[in-house]
Design a protein around this motif. Sequence first.
Motif, short mmCIF file in Angstrom:
data_model
loop_
_atom_site.label_atom_id
_atom_site.label_comp_id
_atom_site.label_asym_id
_atom_site.label_seq_id
_atom_site.Cartn_x
_atom_site.Cartn_y
_atom_site.Cartn_z
N ALA A 105 8.61 7.22 9.78
CA ALA A 105 8.73 6.58 8.47
C ALA A 105 8.45 7.60 7.37
N HIS A 106 9.23 7.54 6.32
CA HIS A 106 9.06 8.38 5.12
C HIS A 106 8.86 7.44 3.95
N TYR A 107 7.72 7.55 3.29
CA TYR A 107 7.43 6.61 2.22
C TYR A 107 6.64 7.31 1.13
N GLN A 112 -1.86 5.62 5.87
CA GLN A 112 -1.44 4.48 5.07
C GLN A 112 -0.54 3.55 5.88
N VAL A 113 0.38 4.13 6.64
CA VAL A 113 1.28 3.35 7.48
C VAL A 113 1.11 3.81 8.92
N ASP A 129 2.70 0.18 -2.79
CA ASP A 129 1.45 -0.06 -3.50
C ASP A 129 0.33 0.84 -2.98
N GLY A 130 -0.37 1.49 -3.90
CA GLY A 130 -1.51 2.31 -3.53
C GLY A 130 -1.18 3.69 -3.02
N VAL A 131 0.11 4.04 -3.03
CA VAL A 131 0.54 5.35 -2.54
C VAL A 131 1.04 6.19 -3.69
N THR A 144 7.86 -2.85 5.59
CA THR A 144 8.93 -1.87 5.71
C THR A 144 9.86 -1.91 4.50
N PHE A 145 9.78 -2.98 3.71
CA PHE A 145 10.61 -3.06 2.50
C PHE A 145 10.29 -1.89 1.57
N SER A 146 9.06 -1.42 1.60
CA SER A 146 8.62 -0.35 0.72
C SER A 146 8.77 1.05 1.32
N ILE A 147 9.26 1.12 2.55
CA ILE A 147 9.42 2.41 3.22
C ILE A 147 10.83 2.94 2.96
#
Length: 123
Positions: free
Chosen positions: A97-99, A1-2, A104-106, A28-31
């Motif tokens: 990265a940890h998300y 995804q990322v 969206d979509g995760v 990265t705002f969503s991470i």
Amino acid sequence: QVQLVESGGGLVQAGGSLRLSCAASRSTFSINTMAWYRQAPGKQRELVARITRGGIINYADSVKGRFTISRDNANNAVYLQLNSLKPEDTAVYYCYAHYGPGMDGVSSWYDTWGQGTQVTVSS
């Protein structure tokens, strides 16, 4: 995804500086958490610096006062400024990265690593 792609490593003399960059394929705002780790030959991978979505920052004791992590959500990037480098900073540096469901979509939580960039500090 990322996906994460690091750049900026190289060979530098002790006391010198480098700036590592990590470009993310999504916002990265969503991470939740982005970080830099490093792994020296024959040693385990260790945390260097971490920055959360809310801006909380942690550093390894060995780099406090010398390294600075920053996050640029406008450019989907995280940076690591390395100053006053020492030979013991020589390692491959990895972006992390940890998300999770905030993206969206995760629907699950994920950990992603970049391919690494070599930093070599000569004495």
